[in-house]
Design an enzyme around this catalytic site. Structure first.
Site, mmCIF file in Angstrom:
data_model
loop_
_atom_site.group_PDB
_atom_site.id
_atom_site.type_symbol
_atom_site.label_atom_id
_atom_site.label_comp_id
_atom_site.label_asym_id
_atom_site.label_seq_id
_atom_site.Cartn_x
_atom_site.Cartn_y
_atom_site.Cartn_z
ATOM 1 N N CYS A 23 0.805 -1.217 0.000
ATOM 2 C CA CYS A 23 0.000 0.000 0.000
ATOM 3 C C CYS A 23 0.842 1.273 0.000
ATOM 4 O O CYS A 23 0.599 2.197 -0.787
ATOM 5 C CB CYS A 23 -0.986 -0.005 1.164
ATOM 6 S SG CYS A 23 -0.253 0.034 2.820
ATOM 7 N N HIS A 82 -2.542 0.980 7.060
ATOM 8 C CA HIS A 82 -2.890 0.898 5.635
ATOM 9 C C HIS A 82 -3.127 2.302 5.084
ATOM 10 O O HIS A 82 -3.568 3.195 5.809
ATOM 11 C CB HIS A 82 -4.149 0.046 5.451
ATOM 12 C CG HIS A 82 -4.477 -0.265 4.026
ATOM 13 N ND1 HIS A 82 -3.649 -0.996 3.207
ATOM 14 C CD2 HIS A 82 -5.537 0.086 3.259
ATOM 15 C CE1 HIS A 82 -4.203 -1.106 2.001
ATOM 16 N NE2 HIS A 82 -5.343 -0.443 2.001
ATOM 17 N N ASP A 94 -6.035 1.133 -3.872
ATOM 18 C CA ASP A 94 -5.085 0.700 -2.851
ATOM 19 C C ASP A 94 -4.542 -0.674 -3.190
ATOM 20 O O ASP A 94 -5.137 -1.417 -3.952
ATOM 21 C CB ASP A 94 -5.717 0.716 -1.452
ATOM 22 C CG ASP A 94 -6.815 -0.329 -1.272
ATOM 23 O OD1 ASP A 94 -7.767 -0.339 -2.085
ATOM 24 O OD2 ASP A 94 -6.731 -1.124 -0.323
#
Length: 125
Positions: A23, A82, A94
Site C-alpha cells: 500500500c 494501511h 489501494d
C-alpha cells in the site's frame, strides 16, 4: 496514475521489484511521478502529512488525497496500518493484501479510517 497500477501484485517483501507493491509503496511511487517524495511506510506518510499541515477532513477529500486506516495497535504513528489514494466519488485505489493486488473499490471500513492527507500540495501543486 494510480489507476495504471490496477492488478499489480501485492507483496510487502517484494515491493519495488518488478510490478510488486504494497500500500505505501504504491502511494510513494504514484506521488514520485509528480515530483513529491514521501516516506516509505503508511505511518510515516501520515506523519509527513500532519507535520506539514497537509491533512483534510473526510468531507473535504478530493482525488489524490490519502486515506489512512488503523486495524491494530502497532506502535507506529497513530497506529496506522494501511493507506490508499482517494479516487473521487467514494472510491479508492489501494494495494490490498487480502485481494493480493492493486484494486479500485468503494471506500471501506469507515470506522477504521483515522486520518486523511493531501500531500499533493507539498510542492504547491
Amino acid at each position: 496514475m494510480a489507476l495504471t497500477r490496477l492488478g499489480d501484485p501485492y507483496s510487502q517483501l517484494k515491493a519495488g521489484q518488478d510490478n510488486f507493491t504494497d500500500c505505501s509503496y504504491l502511494v510513494q511511487r504514484v506521488y514520485r511521478q509528480f515530483g513529491i517524495n514521501l516516506p516509505r511506510t503508511a505511518a510515516e506518510q501520515a506523519r509527513f502529512s500532519v507535520e506539514n499541515d497537509l491533512t483534510v477532513s473526510a468531507v473535504d477529500m478530493v482525488p489524490g488525497d490519502l486515506v489512512f486506516w488503523s486495524y491494530e495497535r502497532n506502535g507506529r504513528f497513530m497506529d496506522i496500518t494501511h493507506v490508499g489514494i482517494y479516487a473521487g466519488d467514494g472510491k479508492v485505489v489501494d494495494a490490498s493484501s487480502t485481494r493480493g493486488q492493486v484494486v479500485y473499490r468503494n471506500l471501506f471500513d469507515w470506522e477504521r479510517q483515522v486520518m486523511f492527507g493531501r500531500p499533493h500540495f507539498a510542492n504547491g501543486k
